[in-house]
Every structure is written in C-alpha cells, then in structure tokens.
Design an enzyme around this catalytic site. Structure first.
Site, PDB file in Angstrom:
ATOM      1  N   ARG A  71       0.853  -1.195   0.000  1.00 17.22           N
ATOM      2  CA  ARG A  71       0.000   0.000   0.000  1.00 17.22           C
ATOM      3  C   ARG A  71       0.883   1.236   0.000  1.00 17.22           C
ATOM      4  O   ARG A  71       1.660   1.470   0.937  1.00 17.22           O
ATOM      5  CB  ARG A  71      -0.929   0.039   1.217  1.00 17.22           C
ATOM      6  CG  ARG A  71      -1.800   1.313   1.193  1.00 17.22           C
ATOM      7  CD  ARG A  71      -2.980   1.270   2.131  1.00 17.22           C
ATOM      8  NE  ARG A  71      -2.603   1.388   3.534  1.00 17.22           N
ATOM      9  CZ  ARG A  71      -3.484   1.555   4.517  1.00 17.22           C
ATOM     10  NH1 ARG A  71      -4.782   1.599   4.233  1.00 17.22           N
ATOM     11  NH2 ARG A  71      -3.086   1.649   5.768  1.00 17.22           N
ATOM     12  N   GLU A 149     -13.020   4.993   0.877  1.00 19.63           N
ATOM     13  CA  GLU A 149     -12.944   5.282   2.304  1.00 19.63           C
ATOM     14  C   GLU A 149     -13.853   6.413   2.765  1.00 19.63           C
ATOM     15  O   GLU A 149     -13.762   6.845   3.923  1.00 19.63           O
ATOM     16  CB  GLU A 149     -11.488   5.612   2.675  1.00 19.63           C
ATOM     17  CG  GLU A 149     -10.503   4.495   2.324  1.00 19.63           C
ATOM     18  CD  GLU A 149      -9.089   4.796   2.753  1.00 19.63           C
ATOM     19  OE1 GLU A 149      -8.763   4.502   3.903  1.00 19.63           O
ATOM     20  OE2 GLU A 149      -8.323   5.344   1.930  1.00 19.63           O
TER      21      GLU A 149
END
Length: 274
Positions: A71, A149
């Site tokens: 990530r 998100e």
C-alpha cells in the site's frame, strides 16, 4: 497471472484471509507469512516503511505463502514507480474518491503509451536486467487495488469500478466510519449498511471487494456481508493482543495464588490455634 489475482480467482467460497504489516520489520513479516496468512499488506501509508524497507519486506515474504500487496502512502506516480521497480506486483492506493483518481492510479502502474510509469532497465523487478521480457510484459502481471474510504467515494463506486485496470476495491472501515461521523465505531449499523451497498455495487461490476476487521468476529460479519477477501488485524495488533492477554492472565493468576496462599495460611493458623 498476478499472484493476488490468482488467489482471488481460485478462492471459491472461502475468502482469502490476510493481515497488515505495520511493523515495517522483515523478520516479523516473514514470521507472519509462515503463520499461514494467504496475503498481507506491506503498509507505507500508516507504517514507518521507506523504500529500502519495502525491498526488505518483499524479500522476507518470498519464502512464505503470503502474497504481498504494497500500500503506497498516496496516489503519487513517483512513489508507485519506485515500489514497482522494487518488485511489487500488487499495489493498493488509499483514498480514491473518483473515477479520474482511479484512472491516474492505473496510469501510474503502466508503461507508456498506456500509462506514465518511468522506464528503467536495471531493477529488482526485472531481476536486475536478466528478465529481458520484463518491459514488454510487466503490465500483464500487475494488480491495482483502489480504496474506497468515504461516503462520496461509495456513491461513485460504480464509476470507479468501471475504470479499465482497476482489479479490486478495498473498503477502509476506519476512515469510512470516521467520515460518516462514527469514528472508532466501524461496526456502527450505518457504516455496515454502507459497506454492504459498496459490496453490491462492486459485485454488479464484477470487481472483487475486500476489507479489514480488527477481530475474527468483525471479519465474520464482513464475510456475511459478501466481501471477497478479508484481512484481520495487523502484525502489531496480533502481537499486542497476545502480549496483553498473557500479561492479564498471569496477573490474574498471581492474584489467585496470593489469595490461595493467604486463605491457606489463615485456615492453617486457625486450625492450629483451635
């Protein structure tokens, strides 16, 4: 085929289980890999991992069954380029809010003319120049995962998933719950309801969708919602939970022993006195 995409394709009814590597420590990552996790996120967003750490982490998990996903800290083509050159083949992008941002993420992982990834002949990814076919076939072996998100991103999930090159979506419960006004409460009914709707949108698009839970119970909830791949906790979380449980058990045991000894002593003294 890319190892992470192969994992998703062959999973069947059992969502692959992963975890987060937050320690940035190769030895810990290797140990976690040998524990049996099927995939793991080598985190650069919320962990103190720099580029050389990523190289060491990738090297460490090579001997394990754990498929690494790196990530990156942001949707930044410079960082993505370096991560790919270091040998990463699956990359997760945080905080993708729109189809345009998803397109930029995909472009950062592709060589021209499909993208903007810089070209170098000598890298760990090309086995230091010994893989002569790397530059012409690198795009085929990549997996691009974008994170949803926020509620705004959730509303745009269908547009995001239709971007060519987006291979999977990952829902971040912590940031999603915070953005919804329920910080530190990812299991809030409103958060779970929105996560369920994101799953449905991704499934309609035929794009795998995953998430992470802090406990096995939380992950079981996410499985029931329909997530295709799941992660539980992190290396640091698992370590801290184990350490705290062991310490708590020993402290309780100490209290029990002291109580037992005290009661026994007093009982013996009373019996002797009588």
């Amino acid at each position: 085929m890319n190892a992470f995409k192969h994992l998703l394709k062959t999973a069947g009814s059992h969502p692959p289980v992963g975890t987060w590597i937050l320690s940035a420590d190769p030895l810990v990552a290797e140990a976690i890999g040998h524990a049996g996790f099927e995939w793991g996120v080598l985190d650069m967003e919320h962990a103190p991992a720099d580029m050389m750490d990523v190289v060491h982490l990738l090297q460490a998990v090579t001997s394990t069954r754990m498929v690494p996903v790196v990530r990156v800290p942001w949707n930044d083509p410079v960082t993505v380029k370096r991560v790919l050159d270091a040998g990463a083949t699956s990359v997760m992008f945080p905080f993708i809010e729109s189809a345009d941002q998803a397109q930029r993420a995909v472009a950062a992982t592709r060589y021209p003319p499909r993208g903007v990834r810089g070209v170098v002949g000598m890298s760990r990814a090309s086995r230091f120049g010994t893989n002569l076919q790397y530059l012409t076939h690198a795009d085929e072996g990549l997996c691009t995962i974008v994170q949803i998100e926020t509620p705004d991103a959730a509303e745009r999930a269908e547009a995001i998933t239709t971007v060519d090159g987006v291979d999977a979506v990952f829902v971040g419960p912590a940031d999603l719950s915070a953005a919804m006004g329920h910080i530190a409460h990812p299991a809030h009914p409103q958060v779970l309801d929105l996560m369920s709707r994101i799953v449905q949108r991704c499934k309609r698009a035929g794009v795998p969708v995953g998430t992470v839970g802090g406990t096995p119970d939380a992950v079981a909830q996410y499985r029931a919602i329909g997530f295709d791949f799941v992660a539980v906790g992190s290396d640091l979380g698992l370590m801290m939970r184990g350490a705290m449980n062991a310490l708590s058990a020993l402290k309780t045991q100490d209290v029990d022993i002291v109580h037992s000894v005290t009661v026994g002593t007093l009982t013996g003294a009373t019996s002797h006195g009588s």
